[in-house]
Design a protein around this motif. Structure first.
Motif, PDB file in Angstrom:
ATOM      1  N   ARG A 275     -90.493   3.851 -16.602  1.00 47.46           N
ATOM      2  CA  ARG A 275     -91.670   3.865 -17.475  1.00 47.46           C
ATOM      3  C   ARG A 275     -91.939   5.237 -18.094  1.00 47.46           C
ATOM      4  N   LYS A 276     -90.966   6.135 -18.043  1.00 44.65           N
ATOM      5  CA  LYS A 276     -91.129   7.442 -18.684  1.00 44.65           C
ATOM      6  C   LYS A 276     -90.720   7.344 -20.151  1.00 44.65           C
ATOM      7  N   LYS A 277     -91.210   8.281 -20.946  1.00 44.10           N
ATOM      8  CA  LYS A 277     -90.882   8.296 -22.366  1.00 44.10           C
ATOM      9  C   LYS A 277     -89.429   8.710 -22.582  1.00 44.10           C
ATOM     10  N   GLY A 278     -88.915   8.328 -23.724  1.00 40.04           N
ATOM     11  CA  GLY A 278     -87.534   8.685 -24.057  1.00 40.04           C
ATOM     12  C   GLY A 278     -86.733   7.441 -24.364  1.00 40.04           C
TER      13      GLY A 278
ATOM     14  N   SER B 196     -85.484  -7.982 -22.775  1.00 40.32           N
ATOM     15  CA  SER B 196     -84.145  -7.591 -23.236  1.00 40.32           C
ATOM     16  C   SER B 196     -83.639  -6.360 -22.497  1.00 40.32           C
ATOM     17  N   GLN B 197     -84.514  -5.404 -22.273  1.00 42.12           N
ATOM     18  CA  GLN B 197     -84.115  -4.205 -21.539  1.00 42.12           C
ATOM     19  C   GLN B 197     -83.689  -4.545 -20.116  1.00 42.12           C
ATOM     20  N   ILE B 198     -84.453  -5.413 -19.463  1.00 45.38           N
ATOM     21  CA  ILE B 198     -84.115  -5.803 -18.087  1.00 45.38           C
ATOM     22  C   ILE B 198     -82.774  -6.528 -18.055  1.00 45.38           C
TER      23      ILE B 198
END
Length: 220
Positions: free
Chosen positions: A57-60, A42-44
């Motif tokens: 791939r970082k947090k947040g 879904s994000q892609i």
């Protein structure tokens, strides 16, 4: 540009469908859930349609501009999928559990993968709604009620799952509203490809929640 974007989106949708249903027989034989990363797919898809990249791939947040993507997949589901964790709570962020957490979120995207029941081909469908938390009065009022409640842990939204009739009404016990629809596509058979029947990127500048009229309401 829209044609190129939609071609890329359809290619991703078909890949997701083919991979999901290729593994269904193995999952059924071994009596396990079908393995799929609904959140990642879904994000892609949202990134393709909006040109908003991820965070490497970082947090947040899910997207680099601070937007988030919520997803639900009805395919072969055992429980009743919903959009979970829509509002920030229970995290270490200073704004978690507060209305101000919406001030740094340009968009919330809601991606639903379902089938259109009661149609002969039972076609697969993908729809994406959104909200602009910084500007949407109705959404902020609903969020404020939830943040003000005691013991609230997970803010859920109930999408219009598998309905034959078209509806953009998403429900919550604190507010039932019609959400702006960004994108919709249907795959009519296993051997066909997805067909886009709705894509309104201009709505990203103006879209707001609306109170549903009586003739548009439908049960999820």
């Amino acid at each position: 540009m829209p044609d190129e974007v939609l071609r890329e989106a359809v290619a991703l949708l078909d890949l997701h469908y083919d991979q999901f249903y290729a593994v269904v027989p193995y999952a059924d034989t071994t009596e396990h859930p079908v393995p799929t990363d609904t959140r990642g797919w879904s994000q892609i898809l949202v990134s393709i349609l909006t040109k908003k990249k991820g965070r490497k791939r970082k947090k947040g947040s899910d997207l680099v501009d601070g937007s988030d993507v919520k997803a639900a997949n009805i395919w072969n589901a055992i429980d009743t999928p919903r959009f979970n964790g829509v509002l920030k709570a229970g995290t270490k962020a200073n704004s978690a559990g507060k209305l101000e957490s919406l001030d740094s979120t340009p968009f919330l995207f809601f991606v639903l993968w379902d089938h259109v029941e009661n149609l002969e081909t039972n076609p697969a469908r993908c729809r994406i709604w959104f909200v602009r938390p910084q500007h949407d009065k109705l959404f902020r009022e609903m969020a404020g009620k939830w943040f003000g409640a005691t013991g609230a842990k997970n803010f859920q939204l109930h999408p219009p799952r598998s309905l034959t009739s078209e509806t953009n009404i998403i429900r919550n016990n604190l507010g039932t509203f019609e959400y702006p629809l960004l994108f919709s596509a249907i795959r009519k058979s296993k051997t066909s490809t997805y067909e886009v029947d709705h894509f309104k990127p201009d709505l990203l500048c103006t879209g707001l929640l609306a109170s549903p009229s009586a003739n548009k309401q439908g049960a999820p």
